[in-house]
Design a protein around this motif. Structure first.
Motif, PDB file in Angstrom:
ATOM      1  N   VAL A  52     -35.573  23.517  21.143  1.00 22.07           N
ATOM      2  CA  VAL A  52     -36.377  22.285  20.756  1.00 22.07           C
ATOM      3  C   VAL A  52     -37.651  23.261  20.193  1.00 22.07           C
ATOM      4  O   VAL A  52     -38.217  24.054  20.824  1.00 22.07           O
ATOM      5  CB  VAL A  52     -36.545  21.176  21.322  1.00 22.07           C
ATOM      6  CG1 VAL A  52     -35.008  20.581  21.911  1.00 22.07           C
ATOM      7  CG2 VAL A  52     -37.097  21.534  23.026  1.00 22.07           C
ATOM      8  N   THR A  53     -38.233  22.347  19.202  1.00 23.23           N
ATOM      9  CA  THR A  53     -39.523  22.877  18.672  1.00 23.23           C
ATOM     10  C   THR A  53     -40.408  21.418  19.032  1.00 23.23           C
ATOM     11  O   THR A  53     -40.204  20.610  18.670  1.00 23.23           O
ATOM     12  CB  THR A  53     -39.661  23.215  17.191  1.00 23.23           C
ATOM     13  OG1 THR A  53     -38.497  24.271  17.205  1.00 23.23           O
ATOM     14  CG2 THR A  53     -40.824  23.826  16.808  1.00 23.23           C
ATOM     15  N   SER A  54     -41.460  22.060  19.748  1.00 29.53           N
ATOM     16  CA  SER A  54     -42.603  20.712  19.903  1.00 29.53           C
ATOM     17  C   SER A  54     -43.293  20.365  18.906  1.00 29.53           C
ATOM     18  O   SER A  54     -43.346  21.140  17.716  1.00 29.53           O
ATOM     19  CB  SER A  54     -43.391  21.066  21.204  1.00 29.53           C
ATOM     20  OG  SER A  54     -44.371  22.196  20.599  1.00 29.53           O
ATOM     21  N   PHE A  62     -34.315  24.244  25.888  1.00 30.75           N
ATOM     22  CA  PHE A  62     -34.009  22.779  26.417  1.00 30.75           C
ATOM     23  C   PHE A  62     -33.007  23.276  27.637  1.00 30.75           C
ATOM     24  O   PHE A  62     -31.861  23.479  27.386  1.00 30.75           O
ATOM     25  CB  PHE A  62     -33.567  21.826  25.501  1.00 30.75           C
ATOM     26  CG  PHE A  62     -33.498  20.397  26.013  1.00 30.75           C
ATOM     27  CD1 PHE A  62     -34.616  19.709  26.136  1.00 30.75           C
ATOM     28  CD2 PHE A  62     -32.379  19.907  26.479  1.00 30.75           C
ATOM     29  CE1 PHE A  62     -34.736  18.702  26.893  1.00 30.75           C
ATOM     30  CE2 PHE A  62     -32.294  18.828  27.139  1.00 30.75           C
ATOM     31  CZ  PHE A  62     -33.435  18.136  27.462  1.00 30.75           C
ATOM     32  N   SER A  63     -33.593  23.085  28.750  1.00 31.35           N
ATOM     33  CA  SER A  63     -32.893  23.506  30.135  1.00 31.35           C
ATOM     34  C   SER A  63     -32.239  22.224  30.804  1.00 31.35           C
ATOM     35  O   SER A  63     -32.859  21.509  31.517  1.00 31.35           O
ATOM     36  CB  SER A  63     -33.673  23.913  30.866  1.00 31.35           C
ATOM     37  OG  SER A  63     -34.207  25.115  30.315  1.00 31.35           O
ATOM     38  N   ASP A  64     -31.236  21.742  30.391  1.00 34.18           N
ATOM     39  CA  ASP A  64     -30.441  20.541  31.373  1.00 34.18           C
ATOM     40  C   ASP A  64     -29.844  21.164  32.529  1.00 34.18           C
ATOM     41  O   ASP A  64     -29.922  22.613  32.746  1.00 34.18           O
ATOM     42  CB  ASP A  64     -29.457  19.838  30.468  1.00 34.18           C
ATOM     43  CG  ASP A  64     -28.408  20.640  29.725  1.00 34.18           C
ATOM     44  OD1 ASP A  64     -28.475  21.897  30.103  1.00 34.18           O
ATOM     45  OD2 ASP A  64     -27.634  20.087  28.664  1.00 34.18           O
ATOM     46  N   GLU A  65     -29.235  20.567  33.432  1.00 30.70           N
ATOM     47  CA  GLU A  65     -28.587  21.210  34.634  1.00 30.70           C
ATOM     48  C   GLU A  65     -27.532  22.158  34.558  1.00 30.70           C
ATOM     49  O   GLU A  65     -27.600  23.332  35.059  1.00 30.70           O
ATOM     50  CB  GLU A  65     -27.899  20.127  35.416  1.00 30.70           C
ATOM     51  CG  GLU A  65     -27.823  20.284  36.905  1.00 30.70           C
ATOM     52  CD  GLU A  65     -27.020  19.293  37.643  1.00 30.70           C
ATOM     53  OE1 GLU A  65     -27.387  18.104  37.309  1.00 30.70           O
ATOM     54  OE2 GLU A  65     -26.234  19.652  38.585  1.00 30.70           O
ATOM     55  N   ALA A 111     -43.982  17.577  32.020  1.00 34.37           N
ATOM     56  CA  ALA A 111     -43.823  15.928  31.996  1.00 34.37           C
ATOM     57  C   ALA A 111     -42.834  15.769  30.600  1.00 34.37           C
ATOM     58  O   ALA A 111     -42.201  14.529  30.803  1.00 34.37           O
ATOM     59  CB  ALA A 111     -45.197  15.531  31.549  1.00 34.37           C
ATOM     60  N   GLY A 112     -42.564  16.669  29.913  1.00 30.34           N
ATOM     61  CA  GLY A 112     -41.621  16.438  28.887  1.00 30.34           C
ATOM     62  C   GLY A 112     -42.007  17.182  27.519  1.00 30.34           C
ATOM     63  O   GLY A 112     -43.060  17.475  27.389  1.00 30.34           O
ATOM     64  N   ILE A 113     -40.923  17.283  26.631  1.00 32.09           N
ATOM     65  CA  ILE A 113     -41.326  17.907  25.543  1.00 32.09           C
ATOM     66  C   ILE A 113     -41.493  16.976  24.199  1.00 32.09           C
ATOM     67  O   ILE A 113     -40.432  16.414  23.931  1.00 32.09           O
ATOM     68  CB  ILE A 113     -40.400  19.184  25.114  1.00 32.09           C
ATOM     69  CG1 ILE A 113     -40.267  19.861  26.272  1.00 32.09           C
ATOM     70  CG2 ILE A 113     -40.736  20.023  23.878  1.00 32.09           C
ATOM     71  CD1 ILE A 113     -38.659  20.867  26.171  1.00 32.09           C
ATOM     72  N   ARG A 114     -42.686  17.009  23.660  1.00 28.63           N
ATOM     73  CA  ARG A 114     -42.733  16.088  22.426  1.00 28.63           C
ATOM     74  C   ARG A 114     -42.220  16.810  21.104  1.00 28.63           C
ATOM     75  O   ARG A 114     -42.536  17.696  20.797  1.00 28.63           O
ATOM     76  CB  ARG A 114     -44.302  15.780  22.294  1.00 28.63           C
ATOM     77  CG  ARG A 114     -44.841  14.921  23.325  1.00 28.63           C
ATOM     78  CD  ARG A 114     -46.439  14.964  23.359  1.00 28.63           C
ATOM     79  NE  ARG A 114     -46.870  14.392  22.136  1.00 28.63           N
ATOM     80  CZ  ARG A 114     -47.049  13.188  21.725  1.00 28.63           C
ATOM     81  NH1 ARG A 114     -47.068  12.371  22.408  1.00 28.63           N
ATOM     82  NH2 ARG A 114     -47.527  12.691  20.709  1.00 28.63           N
ATOM     83  N   VAL A 115     -41.130  16.023  20.721  1.00 27.97           N
ATOM     84  CA  VAL A 115     -40.501  16.516  19.542  1.00 27.97           C
ATOM     85  C   VAL A 115     -40.408  15.427  18.505  1.00 27.97           C
ATOM     86  O   VAL A 115     -40.462  14.130  18.810  1.00 27.97           O
ATOM     87  CB  VAL A 115     -39.095  17.071  19.930  1.00 27.97           C
ATOM     88  CG1 VAL A 115     -38.917  18.236  20.854  1.00 27.97           C
ATOM     89  CG2 VAL A 115     -38.095  15.842  20.592  1.00 27.97           C
ATOM     90  N   ARG A 116     -40.402  15.791  17.144  1.00 32.60           N
ATOM     91  CA  ARG A 116     -40.061  15.057  16.117  1.00 32.60           C
ATOM     92  C   ARG A 116     -38.545  14.976  15.692  1.00 32.60           C
ATOM     93  O   ARG A 116     -37.809  15.972  15.633  1.00 32.60           O
ATOM     94  CB  ARG A 116     -40.649  15.577  14.893  1.00 32.60           C
ATOM     95  CG  ARG A 116     -42.117  15.635  14.815  1.00 32.60           C
ATOM     96  CD  ARG A 116     -42.685  14.349  14.966  1.00 32.60           C
ATOM     97  NE  ARG A 116     -42.643  13.363  13.628  1.00 32.60           N
ATOM     98  CZ  ARG A 116     -43.098  12.315  13.392  1.00 32.60           C
ATOM     99  NH1 ARG A 116     -43.618  11.692  14.699  1.00 32.60           N
ATOM    100  NH2 ARG A 116     -42.937  11.557  12.157  1.00 32.60           N
ATOM    101  N   GLU A 117     -38.118  13.647  15.958  1.00 30.86           N
ATOM    102  CA  GLU A 117     -36.686  13.514  15.569  1.00 30.86           C
ATOM    103  C   GLU A 117     -36.121  12.458  14.686  1.00 30.86           C
ATOM    104  O   GLU A 117     -36.866  11.211  14.955  1.00 30.86           O
ATOM    105  CB  GLU A 117     -36.030  13.258  16.797  1.00 30.86           C
ATOM    106  CG  GLU A 117     -34.729  14.536  17.620  1.00 30.86           C
ATOM    107  CD  GLU A 117     -34.187  14.223  18.552  1.00 30.86           C
ATOM    108  OE1 GLU A 117     -33.843  15.093  19.234  1.00 30.86           O
ATOM    109  OE2 GLU A 117     -33.958  12.925  18.790  1.00 30.86           O
ATOM    110  N   ARG A 122     -40.464  11.642  19.924  1.00 29.80           N
ATOM    111  CA  ARG A 122     -39.660  11.509  21.233  1.00 29.80           C
ATOM    112  C   ARG A 122     -40.180  12.482  22.192  1.00 29.80           C
ATOM    113  O   ARG A 122     -40.485  13.576  22.063  1.00 29.80           O
ATOM    114  CB  ARG A 122     -37.966  11.497  21.094  1.00 29.80           C
ATOM    115  CG  ARG A 122     -37.588  10.392  20.723  1.00 29.80           C
ATOM    116  CD  ARG A 122     -36.021  10.758  20.688  1.00 29.80           C
ATOM    117  NE  ARG A 122     -35.343  10.765  21.960  1.00 29.80           N
ATOM    118  CZ  ARG A 122     -34.240  11.631  22.333  1.00 29.80           C
ATOM    119  NH1 ARG A 122     -33.484  11.965  21.308  1.00 29.80           N
ATOM    120  NH2 ARG A 122     -33.626  11.642  23.565  1.00 29.80           N
ATOM    121  N   ILE A 123     -40.053  11.825  23.684  1.00 27.51           N
ATOM    122  CA  ILE A 123     -40.282  13.028  24.682  1.00 27.51           C
ATOM    123  C   ILE A 123     -38.831  13.283  25.279  1.00 27.51           C
ATOM    124  O   ILE A 123     -38.276  12.369  25.834  1.00 27.51           O
ATOM    125  CB  ILE A 123     -41.216  12.281  25.610  1.00 27.51           C
ATOM    126  CG1 ILE A 123     -42.720  12.178  24.870  1.00 27.51           C
ATOM    127  CG2 ILE A 123     -41.272  13.473  26.908  1.00 27.51           C
ATOM    128  CD1 ILE A 123     -43.707  11.586  25.945  1.00 27.51           C
TER     129      ILE A 123
END
Lengths: 263, 263
Positions: A52-54, A62-65, A111-117, A122-123
């Motif tokens: 993802v690009t902030s 992007f690191s999910d489980e 805290a979260g990555i701010r992205v444009r979607e 969105r965070i």
């Protein structure tokens, strides 16, 4: 003390790096990547890497489980243990550690990555964060007893949860905690290139000021690397050598300043 | 000192084991398997496990280089680091180590496995061997500084090469080197069963003599486990508890002798 960062590209001559480490007398800490291995494994397991690009222009994994699982297999499992094995075969008494082990690298969860979607901001929350401190007690315990630490992600967040983190940031925190005087970054290029597509445009020396200027020019992961380098130089003034990990003697050549030397 | 061996089955309640370890005061060394995880990963990667049975009737995993890669990913990578993470989240300052790290577990490479193939006896060579000694200095260094070692295969052969080894054999060498008084083996059954298919036939107590007698009865991997147990008891006389790793409090219940107690 030298911190040797072995990049995670598939063409890095790891055997050569380890042979070189066996020859030098200075205290060494190894930190390694494994991104080519991780990407290959993720692909085979049908869990391709998500990038993802902030909004501020920095791209990150992007690191999910499930991504952390794959990271543990590729970095802490296969790559770390094969490097430790190579060390042991070369007479280097290596001990492989992730940031989780003894909370060697303690970080703060993002805290979260701010992205444009779709035109909206969105965070996104994931298992990633920034390294903040090193368990120097554990590192000194090992170094003092002639063990060579071989370090890999994941690192531990405030609650001991496994999180991903940028190796360049970990190197920065590690350098500060251990007061290393030299950092060698072994990558799949001759060093920092003026034109990323032309290996003949190697920049042989770079000052801190020039680094800051060049950070503006570059994009993506290289931007992040430059930012981490800038922080490192501002804080400590140690010597950083970015050099070619694909050569026959990657570390020896780097220490002989074949590459980009940043002071 | 208690050696807690966490079996590699998929239904073991690892969270419960770690919660129990956080409650007890005695020194603990954890050693774990990951065979269910390894088999699943090998299957997904299209490298299914090869099992061979020697002419003397003991079956074992055939470990070529690719099998060691998968083992490193499953055991040293995913399982080891998720256990270390669970420990860290529970306030246990765990450090995960394979036998390669600091040559913690040094072994001797197998000369080869004698197998019958098409009516002929052949010798198969692989990356496997028997553990012979423990780097007690490294273990004591960690234990003395309040770290809890979490141990996994591979181990190191005479030349520092990664080899596979039976966890039961490693436990034996570990017990002798560290003079642990109790070994708890957490498996996917209530303990040793008179009839492997009937959980109500739990054998609550077993003497060394009875163990030797029962070794004759059983086959395959259980035969190997019984042999390792017999060696352990002959050498040391420590207490071994084989107990159910699927319970809510697997370790607490085991220490309360819910399972098979062998003296």
């Amino acid at each position: 003390m030298i911190i040797v960062k072995i990049g995670g590209g598939s063409t890095i001559n790891i055997e050569g790096v380890i042979k070189d480490i066996a020859e030098i007398k200075e205290e060494v800490i190894i930190i390694h990547g494994a991104n080519a291995l991780r990407d290959e494994l993720a692909e085979k397991l049908g869990r391709p890497k998500k990038v993802v690009t902030s909004v501020s222009g920095y791209s990150s994994v992007f690191s999910d489980e499930s991504a952390i699982d794959v990271m543990m297999m590729a970095y802490a499992g296969l790559r770390n243990k094969r490097i430790v094995e190579l060390c042991q075969r070369s007479g280097i008494n290596a001990v492989g550690l992730t940031g989780l082990d003894g909370r060697l690298v303690q970080g703060k969860r993002n805290a979260g990555i701010r992205v444009r979607e779709g035109g909206k901001t969105r965070i996104l929350h994931d298992f990633s964060g920034k390294p903040q401190s090193i368990n120097t007690g554990l590192l000194k315990l090992l170094l003092g007893n002639d063990y060579v630490p071989v370090i890999s992600v994941p690192i531990a967040d405030e609650n001991g949860v496994a999180i991903n983190s940028e190796n360049d940031d970990i190197v920065g925190v590690l350098q500060e905690a251990m007061a290393a005087d030299t950092i060698v970054q072994l990558i799949e290029a001759p060093g920092f290139l003026d034109d990323p597509d032309d290996e003949s445009t190697l920049v042989r020396e770079m000052s801190g000021d020039e680094l800051a200027r060049r950070e503006e020019q570059v994009q993506g992961r290289m931007k992040r690397k430059m930012l981490a380098l800038k922080k490192l130089l501002v804080k400590t003034g140690c010597q950083v050598i970015i050099a070619d990990g694909r050569r026959e003697n990657p570390l020896m050549d780097a220490l002989n300043h074949i590459g980009t030397v940043i002071k």
